[in-house]
Design a protein around this motif. Structure first.
Motif, PDB file in Angstrom:
ATOM      1  N   ALA A 776       0.830  -1.205   0.000  1.00  0.00           N
ATOM      2  CA  ALA A 776       0.000   0.000   0.000  1.00  0.00           C
ATOM      3  C   ALA A 776       0.868   1.261   0.000  1.00  0.00           C
ATOM      4  O   ALA A 776       0.587   2.227  -0.736  1.00  0.00           O
ATOM      5  N   ASP A 777       1.932   1.254   0.820  1.00  0.00           N
ATOM      6  CA  ASP A 777       2.810   2.430   0.858  1.00  0.00           C
ATOM      7  C   ASP A 777       3.482   2.645  -0.490  1.00  0.00           C
ATOM      8  O   ASP A 777       3.638   3.790  -0.946  1.00  0.00           O
ATOM      9  N   ARG A 778       3.903   1.536  -1.144  1.00  0.00           N
ATOM     10  CA  ARG A 778       4.596   1.680  -2.431  1.00  0.00           C
ATOM     11  C   ARG A 778       3.634   2.176  -3.516  1.00  0.00           C
ATOM     12  O   ARG A 778       4.006   2.982  -4.384  1.00  0.00           O
ATOM     13  N   LEU A 779       2.392   1.715  -3.466  1.00  0.00           N
ATOM     14  CA  LEU A 779       1.434   2.190  -4.461  1.00  0.00           C
ATOM     15  C   LEU A 779       1.109   3.682  -4.267  1.00  0.00           C
ATOM     16  O   LEU A 779       0.858   4.390  -5.246  1.00  0.00           O
ATOM     17  N   ARG A 780       1.136   4.146  -3.025  1.00  0.00           N
ATOM     18  CA  ARG A 780       0.895   5.588  -2.790  1.00  0.00           C
ATOM     19  C   ARG A 780       1.960   6.430  -3.478  1.00  0.00           C
ATOM     20  O   ARG A 780       1.687   7.547  -3.946  1.00  0.00           O
ATOM     21  N   ARG A 781       3.209   5.891  -3.507  1.00  0.00           N
ATOM     22  CA  ARG A 781       4.296   6.664  -4.096  1.00  0.00           C
ATOM     23  C   ARG A 781       4.220   6.702  -5.617  1.00  0.00           C
ATOM     24  O   ARG A 781       4.913   7.495  -6.247  1.00  0.00           O
ATOM     25  N   CYS A 782       3.367   5.859  -6.180  1.00  0.00           N
ATOM     26  CA  CYS A 782       3.280   5.805  -7.639  1.00  0.00           C
ATOM     27  C   CYS A 782       2.384   6.900  -8.217  1.00  0.00           C
ATOM     28  O   CYS A 782       2.482   7.197  -9.411  1.00  0.00           O
ATOM     29  N   VAL A 783       1.511   7.420  -7.415  1.00  0.00           N
ATOM     30  CA  VAL A 783       0.505   8.342  -7.947  1.00  0.00           C
ATOM     31  C   VAL A 783       0.763   9.755  -7.439  1.00  0.00           C
ATOM     32  O   VAL A 783       1.584   9.978  -6.558  1.00  0.00           O
ATOM     33  N   ARG A 784       0.016  10.674  -8.020  1.00  0.00           N
ATOM     34  CA  ARG A 784       0.156  12.092  -7.662  1.00  0.00           C
ATOM     35  C   ARG A 784      -0.852  12.454  -6.564  1.00  0.00           C
ATOM     36  O   ARG A 784      -1.774  11.700  -6.280  1.00  0.00           O
ATOM     37  N   ASP A 785      -0.638  13.640  -5.983  1.00  0.00           N
ATOM     38  CA  ASP A 785      -1.636  14.166  -5.043  1.00  0.00           C
ATOM     39  C   ASP A 785      -2.947  14.363  -5.791  1.00  0.00           C
ATOM     40  O   ASP A 785      -2.985  14.901  -6.895  1.00  0.00           O
ATOM     41  N   GLY A 786      -4.017  13.934  -5.191  1.00  0.00           N
ATOM     42  CA  GLY A 786      -5.317  14.040  -5.831  1.00  0.00           C
ATOM     43  C   GLY A 786      -5.777  12.746  -6.454  1.00  0.00           C
ATOM     44  O   GLY A 786      -6.965  12.570  -6.703  1.00  0.00           O
ATOM     45  N   ASP A 787      -4.829  11.794  -6.746  1.00  0.00           N
ATOM     46  CA  ASP A 787      -5.204  10.471  -7.227  1.00  0.00           C
ATOM     47  C   ASP A 787      -5.567   9.589  -6.036  1.00  0.00           C
ATOM     48  O   ASP A 787      -5.253   9.907  -4.888  1.00  0.00           O
ATOM     49  N   THR A 788      -6.243   8.490  -6.308  1.00  0.00           N
ATOM     50  CA  THR A 788      -6.741   7.622  -5.242  1.00  0.00           C
ATOM     51  C   THR A 788      -6.146   6.222  -5.361  1.00  0.00           C
ATOM     52  O   THR A 788      -6.114   5.654  -6.461  1.00  0.00           O
ATOM     53  N   VAL A 789      -5.664   5.696  -4.212  1.00  0.00           N
ATOM     54  CA  VAL A 789      -5.203   4.305  -4.123  1.00  0.00           C
ATOM     55  C   VAL A 789      -6.157   3.585  -3.176  1.00  0.00           C
ATOM     56  O   VAL A 789      -6.429   4.082  -2.070  1.00  0.00           O
ATOM     57  N   ALA A 790      -6.698   2.442  -3.581  1.00  0.00           N
ATOM     58  CA  ALA A 790      -7.678   1.717  -2.772  1.00  0.00           C
ATOM     59  C   ALA A 790      -7.316   0.241  -2.700  1.00  0.00           C
ATOM     60  O   ALA A 790      -6.702  -0.332  -3.605  1.00  0.00           O
ATOM     61  N   ARG A 791      -7.690  -0.359  -1.570  1.00  0.00           N
ATOM     62  CA  ARG A 791      -7.619  -1.820  -1.440  1.00  0.00           C
ATOM     63  C   ARG A 791      -9.044  -2.334  -1.579  1.00  0.00           C
ATOM     64  O   ARG A 791      -9.899  -2.030  -0.765  1.00  0.00           O
ATOM     65  N   LEU A 792      -9.257  -3.129  -2.663  1.00  0.00           N
ATOM     66  CA  LEU A 792     -10.601  -3.582  -2.963  1.00  0.00           C
ATOM     67  C   LEU A 792     -10.964  -4.821  -2.180  1.00  0.00           C
ATOM     68  O   LEU A 792     -12.139  -5.161  -2.058  1.00  0.00           O
ATOM     69  N   GLY A 793      -9.963  -5.503  -1.597  1.00  0.00           N
ATOM     70  CA  GLY A 793     -10.223  -6.709  -0.828  1.00  0.00           C
ATOM     71  C   GLY A 793      -9.130  -7.720  -1.052  1.00  0.00           C
ATOM     72  O   GLY A 793      -8.585  -7.843  -2.172  1.00  0.00           O
TER      73      GLY A 793
END
Length: 899
Positions: A776-793
């Motif tokens: 989850a932390d690594r995926l946050r670093r992939c996107v810009r501010d304003g984009d959304t990272v979610a865990r769907l399950g």
């Protein structure tokens, strides 16, 4: 000033009349019942001419009686004779004065006595003769009653002498006095050396002739030489100078008779005096009539010359006035043809009506109505037609209609006939004068309506007492409100002093305070100086009860700005004082409630939002002292995210469109932390104070934090603190809506971990949870501010990227995520490695055309996520460790499998 003048006339008249009476009694021979000269007749006539009204002449009559009694006492006369003489003398003066008053009364106004024409001279002498007739009849009868019988012939002789004596006295004494009192006489002789020499030599010769003839001659015809000389003076010298000469001549003649000298002696003293006084009457009348007639002729000649000079000098000026007049002027000849009109007339009427035209139709489209009734006026009754028939029209109101004025204008029309003047084209014509008084007419109607309204308000103002009084402190009017307040009827109030309505102690205290005389006049002291005064007084009603009244006293001014009275407008403030007491008590209760309230309370200036007052709870809520808060504005306590909306609300309070609000607002504590409160704001308006905002703050920080935590838990994954499926789906719909409306492209990457089951199998669920948090932390670093990272399950993640310009950019983001995920993950259970299979779906704004409804948008979001999911499964089934792009039913692998 009037009283002082009357008193002065009374004193001077008494002294002069007393001296004249003594002189007259001195001139009475011992063997005669009648004085030879009687200057008192002249003094009394002048006296009664100077005083005005019955009261003044009554006072003069009493003074004459006293003077006659004194003169009789000093000369040995009887009191009864003095009273009878006074009665007959006053009767003479009254008759003479009434006749002259009638002659000099013009338009109901009595003019001052004057002597300017022969008509005035004849009236003076005739009135004196008629006024003397009652005395001429009554005096012989009185002598007979006193024991001095008078025969009929002697009575006629005595009566004639009495009339002639009085006329002579008036002619020789009153005429000079009237000439002296006539200040408007314009006779100003030119002084030259020749004229001065003529005056000196002429009077020297004349006086010598008068002395010789009237004191030394023994033939009566020689007396006419003196008359010729006086007649010469009357023609050559000023009237006042001729009058003085007549007086001197009369004195010389009387002295001659008294000393038995001159041409009038030898026939008995009484007959000689009668002849002498008849001579003096003729001398006076002829000479003064000549002088007055000469003055009148000279005045007429001067007036004619001035008129000619004025006419010559003013002709051009009249032409300029005619042209520049602000009223319409049109000149017509005797045949009714318009000769000239000024600019105002030309502006109002392009073709002015000509009465010489046919009378059976309106002329030039001009017609008129009565402005009051709007009834048409026949052409024959119009001012033009009437003027042509020789009639003068004065201020005739007309509503005139012309082609250029279809709505009509109210005109005040007058016509003036011109005199015949030779062959001048203006002679015998007339001038039409008209002024546009539409505004004044309309204003007059409005004034009448306003007057009616004011009268109605005066009678309808039953809640206010209106009382007016004059300068003598007498009530002149009162309304129904005054009757209601005072308990007196209007009839009972009128004529009485306003002081009956006031406590004497209050009037006394106020008079001492102002340093004025004690009494009801103290009500007017300040209004006379400052224009008006409003003050609370205690009014005592007719039944003895008292009421507190707020009274405003204002002077009543005339058109010349002079004070003619006062008007007082009062209101019973008993209820107001009771309400004020209740308000004071309420304010005390409010103050205590405000200060001790458990919720924070602020009072803000509605114009500046500056804090005016706070309570103790406000200091606790903000962490600031009361003194510090009073230096701040309300905005200084708000969080920056709340400022824009709060400024807008303040503007609505200021313009009156908003009166109360209730919002949740975030505030900044003195320690820098945020505090939440329910802010209730109300606009408080008062007629006696500036409006302000009352703010109540209920601290809801704990509730707000609990709510935020509940929302966060509902929208966040508990393990990774990423957005959960619900929040992701909500943001996807919002992004698609923006893409549809604004054309902003949207991209979704569906990430499924490869090899995650092995982590759980070897390291257990704790190791698996640690791996998921690292991913989850690594995926946050992939996107810009304003984009959304979610865990769907489970091990499924999703990336929502907005404003990605192309699918290639989205694929690059997915490739970076793939690289970061594949890096080893160090946990307390060991080092683990996982991979990922990623499916991406991108679309531009045009791909969403036709999605107009929210349910369409919902289905599009489901389909969009489903496309990315299918692309992910394609990546997983074709080798894993790769990114697959879904593009409208087909898949494209962006790189080789890394499995």
């Amino acid at each position: 000033m009037r009283t002082r003048r009357d008193l002065g006339v009374l004193v001077v008249g008494f002294v002069v009349y007393l001296l004249a009476a003594l002189l007259g009694r001195w001139s009475r021979p011992e063997d005669s019942l009648l004085a030879l000269v009687w200057p008192s007749a002249a003094v009394g006539t002048i006296w009664f001419g100077l005083v005005r009204g019955a009261r003044g002449r009554l006072a003069a009559s009493v003074a004459i009686l006293v003077a006659t009694l004194l003169a009789g006492r000093w000369t040995g006369g009887l009191p009864a004779s003095a009273v009878a003489s006074t009665a007959m003398g006053v009767l003479q003066f009254v008759v003479t004065a009434r006749l002259l008053d009638r002659h000099l009364t013009r338009g109901g106004t009595r003019l001052p006595w004057r002597l300017r024409t022969l008509h005035d001279l004849w009236w003076l002498l005739g009135a004196t003769a008629l006024g003397s007739l009652p005395m001429a009849v009554l005096q012989p009868l009185w002598w007979s009653l006193l024991g001095n019988p008078v025969a009929l012939g002697e009575g006629l002789q005595l009566g004639s002498l009495l009339v002639v004596r009085n006329v002579t006295a008036v002619a020789t004494l009153v005429v000079p006095v009237l000439l002296l009192l006539d200040r408007r006489r314009s006779e100003k002789p030119v002084s030259t050396h020749a004229g001065a020499l003529e005056t000196v030599l002429g009077h020297a010769v004349g006086l010598a002739l008068a002395v010789v003839v009237l004191l030394g001659a023994i033939h009566l015809p020689l007396g006419w030489l003196v008359m010729l000389y006086v007649f010469w003076v009357a023609q050559r010298r000023p009237t006042l100078e001729a009058s003085a000469l007549v007086l001197v001549t009369s004195v010389i003649a009387v002295i001659g008779v008294l000393l038995d000298l001159g041409p009038f002696v030898g026939r008995g003293r009484l007959e000689g005096m009668l002849i002498a006084q008849a001579f003096l009457v003729v001398l006076t009348v002829v000479s003064l009539a000549t002088a007055v007639h000469r003055d009148r002729q000279a005045a007429l000649l001067r007036a004619v010359q001035r008129a000619r000079n004025t006419a010559a000098s003013q002709r051009g000026m009249l032409e300029a006035v005619f042209a520049a007049s602000n009223v319409g002027l049109v000149a017509y000849d005797r045949d009714g043809r318009a000769l000239r009109m000024n600019a105002v007339a030309e502006e109002l009427f392009s073709h002015f009506p000509n009465p010489a035209r046919s009378a059976d139709a309106h002329v030039d489209g001009v017609w008129a109505t009565d402005p009051t009734t709007d009834a048409p006026i026949p052409l024959g009754d119009l001012p033009l037609s009437r003027a042509r028939n020789g009639e003068t029209v004065t201020d005739m109101p007309l509503r005139v209609f012309t082609p250029g004025m279809p709505q009509g204008r109210v005109m005040n029309v007058s016509t003036y006939l011109l005199p015949e003047y030779g062959d001048d084209e203006w002679g015998g014509g007339f001038v039409l004068n008209f002024a546009d008084v539409t505004a004044a007419h309309d204003a007059g109607r409005e004034l009448a309506r306003a007057h009616a309204l004011l009268s109605g308000l005066f009678d309808a103002a039953t809640e206010q007492s209106i009382i007016a009084w004059d300068l003598d402190l007498r009530i002149t009017t009162a309304n129904a409100g005054a009757e209601r307040l005072t308990g007196y009827s209007r009839a009972e109030l009128i004529g009485r002093s306003p002081g009956i309505l006031h406590e004497s102690e209050e009037l006394t205290d106020r008079a001492r305070e102002l340093g004025v005389e004690v009494g009801p006049a103290v009500l007017c002291a300040i209004p006379l100086q400052q224009g008006s005064e409003t003050r609370t007084w205690t009014v005592r009603r007719r039944d003895g009860a008292t009421r507190p009244v707020r009274l405003t006293v204002t002077p009543i001014l005339s058109t010349h700005g002079e004070t003619t009275g006062f008007i007082g407008i009062g209101s019973d403030i008993s209820a107001e004082l009771r309400a004020r007491a209740v308000l004071t008590e309420s304010e005390q209760i409010f103050r205590l409630g405000f200060l001790t309230a458990p919720v924070a309370m602020f009072m803000l200036d509605v114009r500046t939002a500056r804090i005016r007052r706070v309570n103790a709870a406000a200091s606790v809520f903000t962490g600031r002292s009361e003194d510090e808060l009073l230096t701040l504005r309300g905005f200084d306590l708000l969080h920056e995210d709340e400022l824009a909306e709060s400024h807008g609300a303040l503007e609505q309070f200021q313009d009156g469109s908003l009166h109360e609000t209730r919002f949740e607002r975030r505030f900044v504590h003195a320690d820098g932390t945020s505090r939440w409160a329910v802010l209730s704001t109300s606009l408080v308006e008062s007629p006696d104070a500036d409006p302000y905002l009352m703010c109540h703050l209920q601290d809801v920080t704990d509730r707000k934090l609990a709510e935020q935590e509940i929302v966060r838990q509902a929208q966040r994954d508990a393990l990774t603190d990423l957005a959960n499926r619900t929040l992701f789906h909500q943001r996807l719909r919002e992004a698609l809506s923006a893409a549809r409306g604004e054309g902003i492209p949207v991209g979704v990457a569906f990430v499924d971990l490869d090899g995650f089951k092995a982590v759980n199998d070897t390291g257990g669920h704790r190791a698996g949870d640690a791996v998921l948090r690292h991913v989850a932390d690594r995926l946050r670093r992939c996107v810009r501010d304003g984009d959304t990272v979610a865990r769907l399950g489970g091990d499924e993640f999703a990336l929502l990227c907005t404003s990605v310009d192309s699918v290639a950019t989205l694929a690059a983001i997915a490739e970076r995520a793939l690289d970061l995920v594949e890096q080893p993950i160090v946990t307390e259970r060991g080092v683990f490695g996982v991979g990922a299979s990623i499916g991406v779906r991108w679309c531009g704004g045009a791909d969403l055309d036709g999605l107009d409804r929210d349910d369409d948008l919902e289905r599009a979001a489901e389909a969009f996520l489903h496309d990315a999911d299918e692309a992910m499964y394609t990546a997983k089934h074709t080798g894993k460790g790769q990114v697959v792009r879904h593009a409208g039913g087909s898949w494209r692998v962006t790189g080789e499998s890394r499995t």
